[in-house]
Write a protein that holds these residues in place. Structure first.
Motif, PDB file in Angstrom:
ATOM      1  N   PHE A  25     -32.713  -3.797  10.299  1.00  0.00           N
ATOM      2  CA  PHE A  25     -32.427  -2.667   9.420  1.00  0.00           C
ATOM      3  C   PHE A  25     -33.506  -1.605   9.553  1.00  0.00           C
ATOM      4  O   PHE A  25     -34.683  -1.911   9.727  1.00  0.00           O
ATOM      5  N   TYR A  26     -33.088  -0.357   9.441  1.00  0.00           N
ATOM      6  CA  TYR A  26     -33.992   0.789   9.488  1.00  0.00           C
ATOM      7  C   TYR A  26     -33.769   1.602   8.214  1.00  0.00           C
ATOM      8  O   TYR A  26     -32.629   1.978   7.909  1.00  0.00           O
ATOM      9  N   VAL A  81     -25.666   4.129  10.841  1.00  0.00           N
ATOM     10  CA  VAL A  81     -25.869   4.226   9.386  1.00  0.00           C
ATOM     11  C   VAL A  81     -24.830   3.387   8.668  1.00  0.00           C
ATOM     12  O   VAL A  81     -23.626   3.528   8.887  1.00  0.00           O
ATOM     13  N   VAL A  82     -25.316   2.483   7.807  1.00  0.00           N
ATOM     14  CA  VAL A  82     -24.420   1.609   7.045  1.00  0.00           C
ATOM     15  C   VAL A  82     -24.411   1.927   5.558  1.00  0.00           C
ATOM     16  O   VAL A  82     -23.493   1.543   4.842  1.00  0.00           O
ATOM     17  N   ASP A  83     -25.433   2.621   5.067  1.00  0.00           N
ATOM     18  CA  ASP A  83     -25.511   2.925   3.645  1.00  0.00           C
ATOM     19  C   ASP A  83     -26.191   4.271   3.439  1.00  0.00           C
ATOM     20  O   ASP A  83     -27.191   4.570   4.105  1.00  0.00           O
ATOM     21  N   VAL A  84     -25.642   5.070   2.534  1.00  0.00           N
ATOM     22  CA  VAL A  84     -26.168   6.396   2.233  1.00  0.00           C
ATOM     23  C   VAL A  84     -26.310   6.529   0.719  1.00  0.00           C
ATOM     24  O   VAL A  84     -25.387   6.168  -0.021  1.00  0.00           O
ATOM     25  N   THR A  85     -27.448   7.038   0.288  1.00  0.00           N
ATOM     26  CA  THR A  85     -27.631   7.413  -1.114  1.00  0.00           C
ATOM     27  C   THR A  85     -27.985   8.887  -1.136  1.00  0.00           C
ATOM     28  O   THR A  85     -28.951   9.308  -0.490  1.00  0.00           O
ATOM     29  N   ALA A 111     -21.081   3.012   3.607  1.00  0.00           N
ATOM     30  CA  ALA A 111     -21.080   2.903   2.152  1.00  0.00           C
ATOM     31  C   ALA A 111     -21.887   4.089   1.621  1.00  0.00           C
ATOM     32  O   ALA A 111     -22.829   4.546   2.270  1.00  0.00           O
ATOM     33  N   ARG A 112     -21.509   4.607   0.436  1.00  0.00           N
ATOM     34  CA  ARG A 112     -22.204   5.789  -0.061  1.00  0.00           C
ATOM     35  C   ARG A 112     -22.242   5.798  -1.578  1.00  0.00           C
ATOM     36  O   ARG A 112     -21.274   5.429  -2.240  1.00  0.00           O
ATOM     37  N   VAL A 131     -30.966   6.999   3.924  1.00  0.00           N
ATOM     38  CA  VAL A 131     -29.995   6.147   4.592  1.00  0.00           C
ATOM     39  C   VAL A 131     -30.628   4.832   5.030  1.00  0.00           C
ATOM     40  O   VAL A 131     -31.840   4.733   5.193  1.00  0.00           O
ATOM     41  N   VAL A 132     -29.739   3.867   5.224  1.00  0.00           N
ATOM     42  CA  VAL A 132     -30.116   2.594   5.849  1.00  0.00           C
ATOM     43  C   VAL A 132     -29.244   2.473   7.098  1.00  0.00           C
ATOM     44  O   VAL A 132     -28.023   2.671   7.041  1.00  0.00           O
TER      45      VAL A 132
END
Length: 136
Positions: A25-26, A81-85, A111-112, A131-132
């Protein structure tokens, strides 16, 4: 891996890195439209009195371009990118933000979560995104 601070990006205004790896993961820190020279994309002076237009579309595009650049430092791209906030100062800006977001992430569909915040670290900012990413 220690966190990585990129010298060609705006210097973090605190004790954090632009990106940090943990396993596969980054994690990209909250990113704004701030440029290396401490100016801000999406901020337009509209009169002699100093009135500013804070353009959500321009800022969102600049934020995502900054994130792309940060990811590239680890040989990643937006498809990782797998997750965004996302943090918006004004939810009335959601439509413009979402339009630009879709241009970059429409096919990726990470996912967001998008939340409204009272303010961001500078009054010229209307959006910040973290982001992740994941890479096997």
């Amino acid at each position: 891996m220690k966190g990585k601070t990129l010298t060609h990006k705006a210097t973090p205004r605190g004790s954090y890195s632009h990106i940090r790896k943990a396993g596969n993961f980054y994690f990209v820190s909250g990113t704004s439209s701030r440029n290396k020279d401490n100016t801000f994309a999406g901020v337009h002076k509209i009169d002699e009195m100093g009135t500013m237009l804070l353009d959500i579309k321009d800022q969102t595009k600049a934020v995502i371009e900054n994130i792309k650049d940060i990811l590239e430092s680890e040989n990643l791209d937006l498809s990782h990118v797998v997750d965004v906030t996302s943090f918006l100062v004004n939810m009335n800006d959601f439509a413009g933000y979402n339009q630009i977001f879709k241009e970059y992430f429409g096919e990726i569909k990470p996912a967001r979560t998008t939340v409204a915040v009272h303010q961001l670290p500078h009054p010229n900012l209307v959006v910040e995104i973290k982001v992740v990413a994941y890479k096997e």
